[in-house]
Design a protein around this motif. Structure first.
Motif, PDB file in Angstrom:
ATOM      1  N   ILE A  46      -0.953   7.238  -5.232  1.00  0.00           N
ATOM      2  CA  ILE A  46      -0.894   8.665  -4.614  1.00  0.00           C
ATOM      3  C   ILE A  46      -0.974   9.661  -5.950  1.00  0.00           C
ATOM      4  O   ILE A  46      -0.023   9.661  -6.656  1.00  0.00           O
ATOM      5  N   GLY A  47      -2.002  10.197  -5.883  1.00  0.00           N
ATOM      6  CA  GLY A  47      -1.963  11.314  -7.102  1.00  0.00           C
ATOM      7  C   GLY A  47      -2.214  12.634  -6.680  1.00  0.00           C
ATOM      8  O   GLY A  47      -2.711  12.985  -5.856  1.00  0.00           O
ATOM      9  N   GLN A  48      -1.116  13.362  -7.131  1.00  0.00           N
ATOM     10  CA  GLN A  48      -0.690  14.906  -6.944  1.00  0.00           C
ATOM     11  C   GLN A  48      -1.367  15.738  -8.052  1.00  0.00           C
ATOM     12  O   GLN A  48      -0.835  15.710  -8.892  1.00  0.00           O
ATOM     13  N   MET A 151     -11.777  -0.924  -2.583  1.00  0.00           N
ATOM     14  CA  MET A 151     -11.098   0.432  -2.900  1.00  0.00           C
ATOM     15  C   MET A 151     -11.782   1.663  -2.079  1.00  0.00           C
ATOM     16  O   MET A 151     -12.939   1.840  -1.903  1.00  0.00           O
ATOM     17  N   ILE A 152     -10.927   2.354  -1.451  1.00  0.00           N
ATOM     18  CA  ILE A 152     -11.296   3.592  -1.042  1.00  0.00           C
ATOM     19  C   ILE A 152     -10.283   4.871  -1.761  1.00  0.00           C
ATOM     20  O   ILE A 152      -9.265   4.661  -1.962  1.00  0.00           O
ATOM     21  N   VAL A 153     -11.098   6.090  -2.041  1.00  0.00           N
ATOM     22  CA  VAL A 153     -10.417   7.307  -2.519  1.00  0.00           C
ATOM     23  C   VAL A 153     -10.782   8.322  -1.620  1.00  0.00           C
ATOM     24  O   VAL A 153     -11.744   8.723  -1.242  1.00  0.00           O
ATOM     25  N   LEU A 154      -9.411   9.008  -1.178  1.00  0.00           N
ATOM     26  CA  LEU A 154      -9.689  10.349  -0.443  1.00  0.00           C
ATOM     27  C   LEU A 154      -9.223  11.222  -1.491  1.00  0.00           C
ATOM     28  O   LEU A 154      -8.074  11.615  -1.919  1.00  0.00           O
ATOM     29  N   ASP A 155     -10.435  12.070  -1.853  1.00  0.00           N
ATOM     30  CA  ASP A 155     -10.386  12.959  -2.804  1.00  0.00           C
ATOM     31  C   ASP A 155     -10.130  14.414  -2.407  1.00  0.00           C
ATOM     32  O   ASP A 155     -10.803  14.823  -1.279  1.00  0.00           O
ATOM     33  N   GLU A 156      -9.256  15.190  -2.645  1.00  0.00           N
ATOM     34  CA  GLU A 156      -8.825  16.423  -2.111  1.00  0.00           C
ATOM     35  C   GLU A 156      -8.473  16.199  -0.343  1.00  0.00           C
ATOM     36  O   GLU A 156      -8.992  16.915   0.157  1.00  0.00           O
ATOM     37  N   ALA A 157      -7.610  15.211  -0.256  1.00  0.00           N
ATOM     38  CA  ALA A 157      -7.236  14.788   0.997  1.00  0.00           C
ATOM     39  C   ALA A 157      -6.639  15.857   1.911  1.00  0.00           C
ATOM     40  O   ALA A 157      -7.040  15.777   2.965  1.00  0.00           O
ATOM     41  N   ASP A 158      -5.851  16.834   1.457  1.00  0.00           N
ATOM     42  CA  ASP A 158      -5.119  18.028   2.077  1.00  0.00           C
ATOM     43  C   ASP A 158      -6.321  18.860   2.672  1.00  0.00           C
ATOM     44  O   ASP A 158      -6.461  19.213   3.873  1.00  0.00           O
ATOM     45  N   GLU A 178      -8.541  -4.916   5.336  1.00  0.00           N
ATOM     46  CA  GLU A 178      -6.946  -4.824   5.012  1.00  0.00           C
ATOM     47  C   GLU A 178      -6.616  -5.013   3.598  1.00  0.00           C
ATOM     48  O   GLU A 178      -5.891  -4.194   3.286  1.00  0.00           O
ATOM     49  N   GLU A 179      -7.390  -5.958   3.174  1.00  0.00           N
ATOM     50  CA  GLU A 179      -6.887  -6.235   1.598  1.00  0.00           C
ATOM     51  C   GLU A 179      -7.901  -5.296   0.730  1.00  0.00           C
ATOM     52  O   GLU A 179      -9.054  -5.487   0.399  1.00  0.00           O
ATOM     53  N   ARG A 180      -7.292  -4.137   0.579  1.00  0.00           N
ATOM     54  CA  ARG A 180      -7.945  -2.991  -0.376  1.00  0.00           C
ATOM     55  C   ARG A 180      -6.938  -2.302  -0.924  1.00  0.00           C
ATOM     56  O   ARG A 180      -5.969  -2.266  -0.873  1.00  0.00           O
ATOM     57  N   GLN A 181      -7.561  -1.579  -1.988  1.00  0.00           N
ATOM     58  CA  GLN A 181      -6.804  -0.399  -2.789  1.00  0.00           C
ATOM     59  C   GLN A 181      -7.215   0.889  -1.999  1.00  0.00           C
ATOM     60  O   GLN A 181      -8.225   1.060  -1.963  1.00  0.00           O
ATOM     61  N   THR A 182      -5.995   1.670  -1.481  1.00  0.00           N
ATOM     62  CA  THR A 182      -6.373   2.798  -0.939  1.00  0.00           C
ATOM     63  C   THR A 182      -5.616   4.029  -1.943  1.00  0.00           C
ATOM     64  O   THR A 182      -4.388   3.605  -2.232  1.00  0.00           O
ATOM     65  N   VAL A 183      -6.365   4.919  -2.352  1.00  0.00           N
ATOM     66  CA  VAL A 183      -5.852   6.130  -3.156  1.00  0.00           C
ATOM     67  C   VAL A 183      -6.020   7.437  -2.396  1.00  0.00           C
ATOM     68  O   VAL A 183      -7.050   7.831  -2.104  1.00  0.00           O
ATOM     69  N   PHE A 184      -4.984   7.940  -2.760  1.00  0.00           N
ATOM     70  CA  PHE A 184      -4.842   9.469  -2.114  1.00  0.00           C
ATOM     71  C   PHE A 184      -4.883  10.548  -3.462  1.00  0.00           C
ATOM     72  O   PHE A 184      -3.845  10.343  -4.185  1.00  0.00           O
ATOM     73  N   PHE A 185      -5.921  11.528  -3.517  1.00  0.00           N
ATOM     74  CA  PHE A 185      -5.584  12.463  -4.485  1.00  0.00           C
ATOM     75  C   PHE A 185      -5.536  14.031  -3.760  1.00  0.00           C
ATOM     76  O   PHE A 185      -6.390  14.169  -2.805  1.00  0.00           O
ATOM     77  N   SER A 186      -4.536  14.465  -3.841  1.00  0.00           N
ATOM     78  CA  SER A 186      -4.224  15.713  -3.017  1.00  0.00           C
ATOM     79  C   SER A 186      -3.564  16.823  -3.963  1.00  0.00           C
ATOM     80  O   SER A 186      -2.964  16.515  -4.788  1.00  0.00           O
ATOM     81  N   ALA A 187      -3.995  18.162  -3.843  1.00  0.00           N
ATOM     82  CA  ALA A 187      -3.343  19.264  -4.576  1.00  0.00           C
ATOM     83  C   ALA A 187      -1.824  19.261  -4.068  1.00  0.00           C
ATOM     84  O   ALA A 187      -0.957  19.778  -4.772  1.00  0.00           O
ATOM     85  N   THR A 188      -1.651  19.270  -2.905  1.00  0.00           N
ATOM     86  CA  THR A 188      -0.310  19.367  -2.157  1.00  0.00           C
ATOM     87  C   THR A 188      -0.105  17.794  -1.290  1.00  0.00           C
ATOM     88  O   THR A 188      -1.013  17.373  -0.973  1.00  0.00           O
TER      89      THR A 188
END
Length: 581
Positions: A46-48, A151-158, A178-188
């Motif tokens: 989780i990247g803020q 791998m899935i990345v959600l950029d600017e998830a908010d 189901e076996e994967r990397q899940t990455v969230f990037f969000s300002a908030t």
């Protein structure tokens, strides 16, 4: 110690290091230093972080290094809220993968011919960047296979959740192994984001870069108190005084964006407008002109500005203060990028705006200092200094001066002295500026000629009209509810009024309904993603068996109809028209 690390210390491949060096990067940013090793180790993250911190490379580098180029199928997918950001991210992926042979990526988004995208996917790619709506279209058509995605990345998830893409995002996540990397990037990190992380991530590592590091350190933030009719005079004067090469001006409405652009052009400043009424081809053309310096000022709305990635922006003007603190952070983050210094200039009109400045200071934990507008004398002194620099540079150049010396000789032969020659040339250069300043000799703090009262009267009228012309409409409400024969999207206004009865809203008919498996969020996401109209401003939605209704702001009706009637929702052609009853 983190700031002393080099990219070579992060465990990335030689191919990536060579690409990074070509791009001119020397040291990784804080978000890159912390994120890259975690992703290379296989962790969920989780990247803020805000735009402009280097977060694209933070997830792009590990993706490129982890992809198996012997498998010609999608192995990583990056979701972005807007087409502009998707194009920007995929462009960064292309640069970073420059030296990795047989690696292919593609970008899929609404507004682009789907046949071209299908052809690219069939040819074979390892990395897919796209908007949720268009990714869903490809899944429904069977043209996008996620069975090999690790791998899935959600950029600017908010931002994606704010635009109504939650159901699409969850559908996409459930379509993956189901076996994967899940990455969230969000300002908030609002509650809806945290709910998704708990549901779809496994023991995620949290990386958080403090806001002060992101937006304030390299940016000087100031504000000027100025009456509404004088904003254009002030912005023109500041651009001239500081000689900004590239600057961004933010307005809250598309109408204001066009008006400001037209006035700047009339004053001899090369400006272009960027807002939701422009087609993708027009947006690309405008951005290319700005990047190449063919226009010095870009005037934009918040939605249209998503995805602007220009490192040399020297100043950001908030011609209208933003509606919320997050937009302020997003706006000023367009300057002071890549280690450079920038300036954020805010225009304040009345007590209400002063209150906003105080709220912003609390939010960013930094002072925004008040400055006095530059006077006519300041502008004249600047022009004098600039002329001295230009003349000194010209004289020092080793050119063939024969023709120029002959011209001076003619002037001297006519009886002029060298001092008179110099005075005449200076008048030719500075005369128009001095004349303009004499004609426009007023104090920007006091108002136009005619006194303080006239300035107050004009300010009061214009300020009221500005406030009345921008209506945020309904906020996104709770879950959908069923009633009668329709599925109604519950989207109440803050004031408790039904948006369908709001004088500022208009009801549109569309030819898709329950039989087409359309949901309220499909409609909101499509309109917001394709037209640039804020998802927050879209009102009530009624879905019947064969058709649906949606309430949109009256000011956006023609734009929504023209754009949506050339697009699809869930892969199906849609027809919008004004409801007759």
């Amino acid at each position: 110690m983190e700031n002393e690390l080099l990219f070579s210390d992060l465990g990335i491949s030689e191919e990536i290091l060579s690409a990074v060096e070509d791009m001119g990067y020397t040291q990784p940013s804080p978000i890159q230093t912390q994120t890259i090793p975690l992703l290379l180790e296989g962790n969920d993250v989780i990247g803020q972080a805000q735009t402009g911190t280097g977060k694209t490379a933070a997830f792009g580098i590990p993706i490129i290094d982890l992809v198996d180029t012997s498998i010609n199928k999608p192995q990583a997918i990056i979701l972005c809220p807007t087409r502009e950001l998707a194009v920007q991210v995929e462009g960064e992926i292309v640069k970073l993968s420059k030296y990795k042979k047989r690696l292919a990526s593609t970008c899929i988004y609404g507004g682009d011919p789907i046949d071209r995208q299908i052809k690219a996917l069939r040819k074979g790619v390892q990395i897919v960047v796209g908007t949720p709506g268009r990714v869903m279209d490809h899944l429904d058509r069977g043209t996008l296979d996620l069975s090999n995605v690790s791998m899935i990345v959600l950029d600017e998830a908010d931002e994606m959740l704010d635009m109504g893409f939650r159901e699409d995002i969850e559908t996409i996540l459930k379509s993956m192994p189901e076996e994967r990397q899940t990455v969230f990037f969000s300002a908030t990190m609002p509650k809806p984001i945290l709910d998704l992380t708990r549901k779809y991530q496994t023991d995620p590592k949290i990386v958080k870069v403090l806001r002060k590091e992101l937006t304030v350190e390299n940016i000087t933030q100031v504000y000027y108190e100025v009456k509404t009719p004088l904003k254009m005079d002030l912005v023109t004067r500041l651009i001239n005084v500081h000689q900004f090469t590239l600057s961004l001006i933010f307005c809250n409405t598309k109408r204001a964006t066009d008006q400001v652009t037209e006035e700047l052009i009339a004053r001899g400043i090369q400006a272009e407008a960027l807002h939701g009424d422009l087609s993708q081809a027009q947006r690309t053309k405008v951005m290319n002109k700005f990047r190449k310096g063919h226009c010095s000022v870009l005037v934009a709305t918040d939605v249209a500005a998503r995805g602007i990635d220009v490192d040399n922006v020297e100043a950001v003007f908030n011609y209208d203060l933003p509606l919320d603190e997050e937009n302020y952070v997003h706006r000023i983050g367009r300057t002071g990028r890549a280690g450079k210094f920038g300036t954020a200039i805010n225009f304040v009109t009345g007590r209400r705006d002063l209150g906003k400045i105080r709220d912003l200071e609390k939010f960013i934990k930094t002072s925004i200092n008040k400055l006095s507008p530059p006077s006519s004398a300041d502008l004249l002194e600047m022009k004098q200094d600039q002329l001295v620099k230009d003349v000194t540079r010209k004289v020092s150049q080793e050119d063939d001066n024969t023709i120029f010396e002959a011209t001076i000789g003619k002037m001297l032969a006519d009886g002029l002295t060298l001092e008179q020659v110099a005075m005449g040339l200076i008048k030719l250069q500075m005369g128009p500026a001095v004349k303009e300043l004499n004609e426009l000799n007023f104090d920007l703090d006091m108002g136009r000629p005619g006194g303080r009262d006239e300035g107050r009267r004009r300010e009061g009228r214009d300020f009221r009209s500005e406030r009345g012309s921008y209506d945020r409409g309904g906020d996104r409400g709770g879950s959908d509810r069923r009633g009668g024969k329709s599925d109604r999207g519950a989207r109440p206004r803050k004031d408790g009024k039904d948006s369908a009865k709001d004088a500022n809203m208009a009801r549109l008919f569309l030819n898709l309904g329950k039989k087409d498996h359309i949901r309220p969020n499909d409609i909101v996401g499509a309109i917001a993603g394709e037209t640039g109209v804020s998802g927050r401003s879209i009102g009530g939605i009624d879905i019947f068996e064969n058709f649906s209704f949606v309430d949109v702001p009256k000011k956006d009706v023609n734009h929504v109809i023209s754009v949506m009637n050339t697009n699809t929702i869930k892969g199906k052609a849609v027809n919008f028209e004004i409801s007759k009853g």
